[in-house]
Write a protein that holds these residues in place. Structure first.
Motif, PDB file in Angstrom:
ATOM      1  N   ILE A 467       0.847  -1.198   0.000  1.00 48.22           N
ATOM      2  CA  ILE A 467       0.000   0.000   0.000  1.00 48.22           C
ATOM      3  C   ILE A 467       0.884   1.250   0.000  1.00 48.22           C
ATOM      4  CG2 ILE A 467      -1.610   1.366   1.389  1.00 48.22           C
ATOM      5  CD1 ILE A 467      -2.859  -1.285   2.321  1.00 48.22           C
ATOM      6  N   ALA A 468       1.914   1.249   0.849  1.00 53.85           N
ATOM      7  CA  ALA A 468       2.814   2.405   0.946  1.00 53.85           C
ATOM      8  C   ALA A 468       3.549   2.654  -0.373  1.00 53.85           C
ATOM      9  CB  ALA A 468       3.814   2.197   2.077  1.00 53.85           C
ATOM     10  N   LYS A 469       3.864   1.588  -1.098  1.00 55.01           N
ATOM     11  CA  LYS A 469       4.585   1.731  -2.359  1.00 55.01           C
ATOM     12  C   LYS A 469       3.641   1.828  -3.553  1.00 55.01           C
ATOM     13  CE  LYS A 469       8.980  -0.268  -0.905  1.00 55.01           C
ATOM     14  NZ  LYS A 469       9.743   0.959  -1.202  1.00 55.01           N
ATOM     15  N   ARG A 470       2.342   1.920  -3.282  1.00 55.10           N
ATOM     16  CA  ARG A 470       1.328   2.071  -4.333  1.00 55.10           C
ATOM     17  C   ARG A 470       1.452   0.973  -5.399  1.00 55.10           C
ATOM     18  NH1 ARG A 470      -1.161   6.980  -3.738  1.00 55.10           N
ATOM     19  NH2 ARG A 470      -0.066   8.507  -2.405  1.00 55.10           N
ATOM     20  N   GLN A 471       1.657  -0.227  -4.930  1.00 51.78           N
ATOM     21  CA  GLN A 471       1.851  -1.366  -5.822  1.00 51.78           C
ATOM     22  C   GLN A 471       0.575  -2.202  -5.853  1.00 51.78           C
ATOM     23  OE1 GLN A 471       4.609  -2.222  -7.669  1.00 51.78           O
ATOM     24  NE2 GLN A 471       3.433  -3.936  -8.500  1.00 51.78           N
ATOM     25  N   PRO A 472       0.054  -2.571  -7.048  1.00 49.89           N
ATOM     26  CA  PRO A 472      -1.134  -3.439  -7.104  1.00 49.89           C
ATOM     27  C   PRO A 472      -0.875  -4.764  -6.396  1.00 49.89           C
ATOM     28  CG  PRO A 472      -0.632  -2.523  -9.267  1.00 49.89           C
ATOM     29  CD  PRO A 472       0.541  -2.203  -8.386  1.00 49.89           C
ATOM     30  N   LEU A 473      -1.898  -5.313  -5.755  1.00 56.21           N
ATOM     31  CA  LEU A 473      -1.779  -6.583  -5.050  1.00 56.21           C
ATOM     32  C   LEU A 473      -3.147  -7.206  -4.875  1.00 56.21           C
ATOM     33  CD1 LEU A 473      -1.572  -6.297  -1.208  1.00 56.21           C
ATOM     34  CD2 LEU A 473      -1.864  -4.235  -2.582  1.00 56.21           C
ATOM     35  N   LEU A 474      -3.184  -8.412  -4.340  1.00 55.89           N
ATOM     36  CA  LEU A 474      -4.433  -9.057  -3.968  1.00 55.89           C
ATOM     37  C   LEU A 474      -4.565  -9.025  -2.455  1.00 55.89           C
ATOM     38  CD1 LEU A 474      -4.703 -12.210  -6.283  1.00 55.89           C
ATOM     39  CD2 LEU A 474      -5.907 -10.026  -6.459  1.00 55.89           C
ATOM     40  N   PHE A 475      -5.631  -8.421  -1.970  1.00 53.79           N
ATOM     41  CA  PHE A 475      -5.930  -8.418  -0.544  1.00 53.79           C
ATOM     42  C   PHE A 475      -6.751  -9.656  -0.188  1.00 53.79           C
ATOM     43  CE2 PHE A 475      -5.371  -3.919  -1.548  1.00 53.79           C
ATOM     44  CZ  PHE A 475      -4.569  -3.483  -0.502  1.00 53.79           C
ATOM     45  N   ARG A 476      -6.615 -10.090   1.058  1.00 56.09           N
ATOM     46  CA  ARG A 476      -7.521 -11.099   1.610  1.00 56.09           C
ATOM     47  C   ARG A 476      -8.613 -10.330   2.321  1.00 56.09           C
ATOM     48  NH1 ARG A 476      -9.447 -16.162   0.705  1.00 56.09           N
ATOM     49  NH2 ARG A 476      -9.714 -17.381   2.625  1.00 56.09           N
ATOM     50  N   VAL A 477      -9.836 -10.420   1.810  1.00 57.42           N
ATOM     51  CA  VAL A 477     -10.948  -9.595   2.278  1.00 57.42           C
ATOM     52  C   VAL A 477     -11.941 -10.450   3.054  1.00 57.42           C
ATOM     53  CG1 VAL A 477     -12.900  -8.173   1.544  1.00 57.42           C
ATOM     54  CG2 VAL A 477     -10.703  -7.979   0.360  1.00 57.42           C
ATOM     55  N   HIS A 478     -12.365  -9.947   4.195  1.00 56.11           N
ATOM     56  CA  HIS A 478     -13.429 -10.595   4.979  1.00 56.11           C
ATOM     57  C   HIS A 478     -14.358  -9.499   5.485  1.00 56.11           C
ATOM     58  CE1 HIS A 478     -14.929 -12.936   8.681  1.00 56.11           C
ATOM     59  NE2 HIS A 478     -15.538 -13.401   7.596  1.00 56.11           N
ATOM     60  N   GLU A 479     -15.542  -9.424   4.875  1.00 62.85           N
ATOM     61  CA  GLU A 479     -16.473  -8.359   5.219  1.00 62.85           C
ATOM     62  C   GLU A 479     -17.314  -8.739   6.428  1.00 62.85           C
ATOM     63  OE1 GLU A 479     -18.013  -6.101   1.637  1.00 62.85           O
ATOM     64  OE2 GLU A 479     -17.529  -8.048   0.725  1.00 62.85           O
ATOM     65  N   GLU A 480     -17.908  -7.721   7.059  1.00 59.88           N
ATOM     66  CA  GLU A 480     -18.711  -7.978   8.249  1.00 59.88           C
ATOM     67  C   GLU A 480     -20.005  -8.686   7.869  1.00 59.88           C
ATOM     68  OE1 GLU A 480     -21.265  -4.016   9.106  1.00 59.88           O
ATOM     69  OE2 GLU A 480     -19.130  -3.878   9.536  1.00 59.88           O
ATOM     70  N   PRO A 481     -20.683  -9.319   8.837  1.00 50.97           N
ATOM     71  CA  PRO A 481     -21.890 -10.103   8.534  1.00 50.97           C
ATOM     72  C   PRO A 481     -22.992  -9.250   7.916  1.00 50.97           C
ATOM     73  CG  PRO A 481     -21.099 -10.567  10.753  1.00 50.97           C
ATOM     74  CD  PRO A 481     -20.310  -9.399  10.258  1.00 50.97           C
ATOM     75  N   ALA A 482     -23.807  -9.890   7.072  1.00 52.48           N
ATOM     76  CA  ALA A 482     -24.977  -9.226   6.501  1.00 52.48           C
ATOM     77  C   ALA A 482     -25.993  -8.961   7.613  1.00 52.48           C
ATOM     78  CB  ALA A 482     -25.597 -10.097   5.417  1.00 52.48           C
ATOM     79  N   PRO A 483     -26.776  -7.883   7.522  1.00 55.48           N
ATOM     80  CA  PRO A 483     -27.730  -7.524   8.591  1.00 55.48           C
ATOM     81  C   PRO A 483     -28.698  -8.643   8.940  1.00 55.48           C
ATOM     82  CG  PRO A 483     -27.490  -5.720   7.040  1.00 55.48           C
ATOM     83  CD  PRO A 483     -26.741  -6.868   6.457  1.00 55.48           C
ATOM     84  N   GLU A 484     -29.200  -9.370   7.929  1.00 53.12           N
ATOM     85  CA  GLU A 484     -30.181 -10.427   8.221  1.00 53.12           C
ATOM     86  C   GLU A 484     -29.560 -11.588   8.988  1.00 53.12           C
ATOM     87  OE1 GLU A 484     -28.793 -10.934   3.889  1.00 53.12           O
ATOM     88  OE2 GLU A 484     -29.361  -9.298   5.246  1.00 53.12           O
ATOM     89  N   LYS A 485     -28.279 -11.907   8.674  1.00 62.56           N
ATOM     90  CA  LYS A 485     -27.605 -12.979   9.409  1.00 62.56           C
ATOM     91  C   LYS A 485     -27.288 -12.538  10.834  1.00 62.56           C
ATOM     92  CE  LYS A 485     -25.571 -15.585   5.604  1.00 62.56           C
ATOM     93  NZ  LYS A 485     -24.348 -16.223   5.085  1.00 62.56           N
ATOM     94  N   LEU A 486     -26.959 -11.284  10.976  1.00 63.77           N
ATOM     95  CA  LEU A 486     -26.669 -10.758  12.308  1.00 63.77           C
ATOM     96  C   LEU A 486     -27.925 -10.772  13.173  1.00 63.77           C
ATOM     97  CD1 LEU A 486     -24.206  -9.670  13.772  1.00 63.77           C
ATOM     98  CD2 LEU A 486     -24.862  -7.373  13.069  1.00 63.77           C
ATOM     99  N   GLU A 487     -29.056 -10.451  12.561  1.00 62.82           N
ATOM    100  CA  GLU A 487     -30.315 -10.458  13.303  1.00 62.82           C
ATOM    101  C   GLU A 487     -30.686 -11.877  13.725  1.00 62.82           C
ATOM    102  OE1 GLU A 487     -33.199  -8.956  15.439  1.00 62.82           O
ATOM    103  OE2 GLU A 487     -31.731  -7.746  14.326  1.00 62.82           O
ATOM    104  N   ALA A 488     -30.439 -12.846  12.854  1.00 62.36           N
ATOM    105  CA  ALA A 488     -30.690 -14.248  13.206  1.00 62.36           C
ATOM    106  C   ALA A 488     -29.816 -14.670  14.383  1.00 62.36           C
ATOM    107  CB  ALA A 488     -30.421 -15.139  12.000  1.00 62.36           C
ATOM    108  N   LEU A 489     -28.557 -14.213  14.402  1.00 61.51           N
ATOM    109  CA  LEU A 489     -27.668 -14.516  15.526  1.00 61.51           C
ATOM    110  C   LEU A 489     -28.203 -13.895  16.810  1.00 61.51           C
ATOM    111  CD1 LEU A 489     -25.058 -15.555  16.805  1.00 61.51           C
ATOM    112  CD2 LEU A 489     -23.874 -13.528  15.907  1.00 61.51           C
TER     113      LEU A 489
END
Length: 753
Positions: A467-489
């Protein structure tokens, strides 16, 4: 009085006299007697501590050794007819070790001068130092086929089980390897690869009954279309590869880096080292080194090896085999950080303070030599006060500093609060014949956590650097739970007597508080399972959306380029960013990163599905002798067709079909994930404790069908029988399909990392 030799003189003598290197031999060679032997003993201990010689039994020797996989050249048979081979890439200071080649009945004929890729094992007390088993002949890449053998008047034929194969293979009488009609066999092509007519094959492995355990993983490979044969061009590139030299690299060979892996590790792509920071401005701080195999040196952008590695996306692991992302010549040899063998690497030096916060990092391209290949249990035992002969010399300078740095990282982890799920993973143990001998849950040792924390820190450093060197890369992404799944929890938590705060930005610390509330209660496993199912699946992407589960702002996979293509992309990005060579990320690759991310995220899912299917089949085979037995477990899933039970003993999942629950209608409530009887009011929900009877277990499909006996300690109403005329195999096959459809809706633990 004899002159006490220098360290270099002792090393030179050991190299020139590899078969007479006991302390007594060395003393005799230099004329050392009496009290002077004390000084000799001290020098030998210093050499051993510095990793310059290795003590084995009562003898000392140069530590350079052959890797477990190596390229050899076959020599002429000796007077007794034994065949020996010599290593083509010996890098030690002493004479080449002697290698005895042990041929199998199915190995092709070899002659003097042939080059082979072989698996090596050290031996003691013989006139040779290693024995070798053939992997394949260099310059050849026979096509392999898995299928059912059908015996004929002369030889027979093989009917491939792969969905994409449309031709039978002919087998001559002398190439059947004694296979019987109907057996599952593995064969390799013999003769030219003809375009017309049926190809000819030689059977190399008899796997027996297609439903037998040894066939399980091979069938999963075929079913999920996982590529398991390397193209000729990729093999040719791998065979032509030479060990990387020191030119342009930082020499790290004198650093006591170690690898720590499972006992059955097939490759070693990461090594580590830690020591106290001597900077007075960082009191109590630590320096952590993580060195990773330099796969990018051997797998160049656009090459045949690169195209095949991208196609596979990752290695796929089964209890009895691995389908590697790279050929054995790389994954088991040149790119594996074997003990005592110089290996090219990308390394990162990270400095943390006393509280475990990273305050700086620096990447470099280097050459290392691991001082020891260690196992998790071995390292943990040494830490706990029970070192063995291998770990005892490393305890003070290597192992204790590793744990000291780890303890600082634990403090930082507690502040960061990544998601702390407690879902033990099972381990399937197999005999040499492929039979399941036991199913146990994997131990979680501090040694495992230590490596995990070091790798997480290195992955964070890689993301931040690029990121600091502004070089393209592949991130490992993990997004937060969807609202409906969170409500079920939240609903499941509330029904269990716990709370999950509402109306604020979700943090992993809130989920950890919920997990802590449930810990030790009857709802412990229920809350852990439901929390896992609320999570999104992790994936790769060229844009950074953070990693929710690890509570990190930026994360990239850097530490496993032998088995993950994503890590190879990150290595190339680092090479390009630092100008370390022409094998960095190319403009064409950078332009295709989004497509690459989608593809390798898909191949990861494919491997996970194949691995799960294989585990299910092994477990069904393991339990097939116990049909009629009772087991305890918990409801792990609910659907309109029944409920799934995770058995306590093995972790296997079985189905309670709705028709077997009782003579009444059961209403399925998808929101509360329950089944409720219309007459009895019997309610079955996730987390309920049950006692069940195993009604059916079919290894071919991996299906387990259960009958409910008790729920929460209470006997259930009389069940009604299944549909007349329905075969156990058909029902078990339906179980497998239903289980697969349910799994698609929930992420795996592996997908979150």
């Amino acid at each position: 009085m004899a002159m006490i030799p220098t360290k270099d003189q002792i090393r030179s003598w050991i190299a020139e006299n590899p078969h007479a290197t006991s302390k007594r031999d060395i003393a005799k060679a230099f004329g050392i007697k009496g009290a002077d032997r004390i000084d000799l003993k001290r020098i030998l201990k210093d050499l051993e501590a510095e990793g310059l010689v290795e003590k084995k039994g009562k003898t000392y020797r140069d530590p350079d050794k052959l890797p477990p996989v190596a390229v050899l050249q076959v020599t002429a048979p000796d007077d007794l007819g034994d065949v020996f081979a010599r290593p083509l890439e010996w890098q030690g200071d002493g004479p080449e070790p002697k290698i005895l080649f042990l041929a199998r009945a199915t190995d092709p004929a070899l002659g003097q001068g042939d080059r082979i890729l072989a698996r090596l094992q050290e031996v003691d007390g013989e006139d040779h130092q290693y024995v070798a088993r053939l992997i394949r002949k260099i310059g050849t890449n026979p096509l392999r086929v898995l299928g059912i053998f059908r015996k004929g008047a002369e030889g027979g034929r093989i009917l491939p089980i792969s969905k994409g194969s449309d031709r039978d293979w002919m087998v001559r009488p002398g190439d059947t390897h004694g296979a019987r009609d109907g057996e599952l066999v593995e064969a390799e092509q013999v003769g030219p690869k003809a375009r017309m007519g049926s190809p000819r094959a030689r059977i190399i492995t008899r796997l027996g009954d297609p439903g037998a355990p040894r066939a399980v993983s091979l069938i999963a490979i075929a079913e999920h279309a996982i590529p398991d044969a390397f193209p000729d061009a990729a093999i040719a590139e791998a065979d032509a590869a030479k060990p990387a030299g020191l030119d342009g690299r930082t020499d790290l060979r004198d650093m006591p880096l170690v690898t720590i892996d499972p006992a059955d590790a097939r490759d070693r792509d990461d090594a580590c080292l830690a020591h106290p920071d001597t900077d007075p401005n960082n009191p109590g701080g630590h320096v952590i080194w993580v060195a990773i195999a330099d796969v990018a040196h051997y797998v160049r952008p656009g090459s045949a090896l690169d195209r095949e590695a991208r196609k596979r996306g990752n290695s796929t692991y089964f209890p009895d085999r691995v389908v590697p992302m790279l050929p054995d010549r790389l994954s088991g040899d040149l790119c594996s950080l074997h003990e005592g063998v110089p290996r090219a690497c990308l390394a990162v030096r990270m400095v943390i303070d006393a509280q475990g916060t990273k305050i700086s990092h620096r990447f470099l391209r280097g050459m290392m030599r691991s001082v020891a290949s260690l196992e998790y249990q071995q390292v943990q035992a040494a830490r706990d006060g029970n070192p063995d002969a291998k770990t005892a010399p490393l305890l003070a300078d290597v192992i204790h500093p590793l744990y000291a740095a780890y303890e600082a990282l634990v403090a930082a982890r507690q502040r960061r609060q990544p998601l702390d799920l407690d879902l033990p993973e099972r381990r399937i143990e197999l005999s040499e014949e492929g039979e399941v001998t036991s199913v146990a849950f994997k131990d979680r040792l501090d040694a495992h956590r230590l490596i995990e924390e070091f790798m997480v820190l290195a992955n964070v450093a890689a993301a931040e650097e690029l990121i600091a060197k502004r070089q393209p890369l592949l991130f490992r992404v993990h997004e937060e739970p969807a609202p409906e799944k969170l409500e079920a929890l939240r609903e499941v938590a509330a029904a269990s007597g716990f709370t999950l705060a509402k109306g604020q930005v979700l943090q992993t610390s809130q989920l950890n508080r919920l997990l802590a509330q449930a810990e030790g209660s009857d709802f412990d496993e229920l809350i852990n399972i439901t929390t896992l199912r609320a999570m999104q699946q992790a994936y790769y992407f060229p844009q950074n959306f953070g990693h929710f589960g690890l509570a990190l702002k930026a994360y990239a996979h850097f530490t496993s380029p032998i088995r993950r293509y994503s890590d190879l992309i990150v290595h190339r990005a680092l090479i390009a960013a630092h100008g370390w060579g022409k094998d960095g990320l190319s403009p064409d690759e950078a332009a295709e990163l989004e497509a690459t991310a989608k593809h390798i995220s898909d191949t990861e899912r494919r491997s996970m599905a194949a691995e799960r299917d294989t585990a299910d089949r092994y477990l069904a085979a393991f339990l097939s002798d116990r049909v009629g037995s009772t087991f305890t477990g918990r409801i792990s899933g609910v659907a309109r067709f029944g409920a799934f039970v995770k058995l306590d003993e093995t972790g296997a999942d079985g189905l309670l079909p709705i028709r077997s629950l009782g003579n009444e209608y059961f209403h399925h409530d998808a929101d509360s994930q329950t089944l409720m009887g219309s007459e009895s009011g019997l309610t079955i929900g996730i987390g309920d404790r049950v006692t069940v009877k195993l009604a059916e277990a079919v290894p071919v499909t991996g299906g387990l069908v259960l009958e409910l006996i008790e729920i929460d300690g209470k006997h259930t109403p009389t069940r009604r029988r299944g549909k007349p005329g329905q075969s156990p195999r058909r029902k078990a096959g339906q179980v497998a399909k239903k289980r697969a459809s349910l799994r698609k809706k929930a992420p795996s633990r592996r997908s979150k990392g």
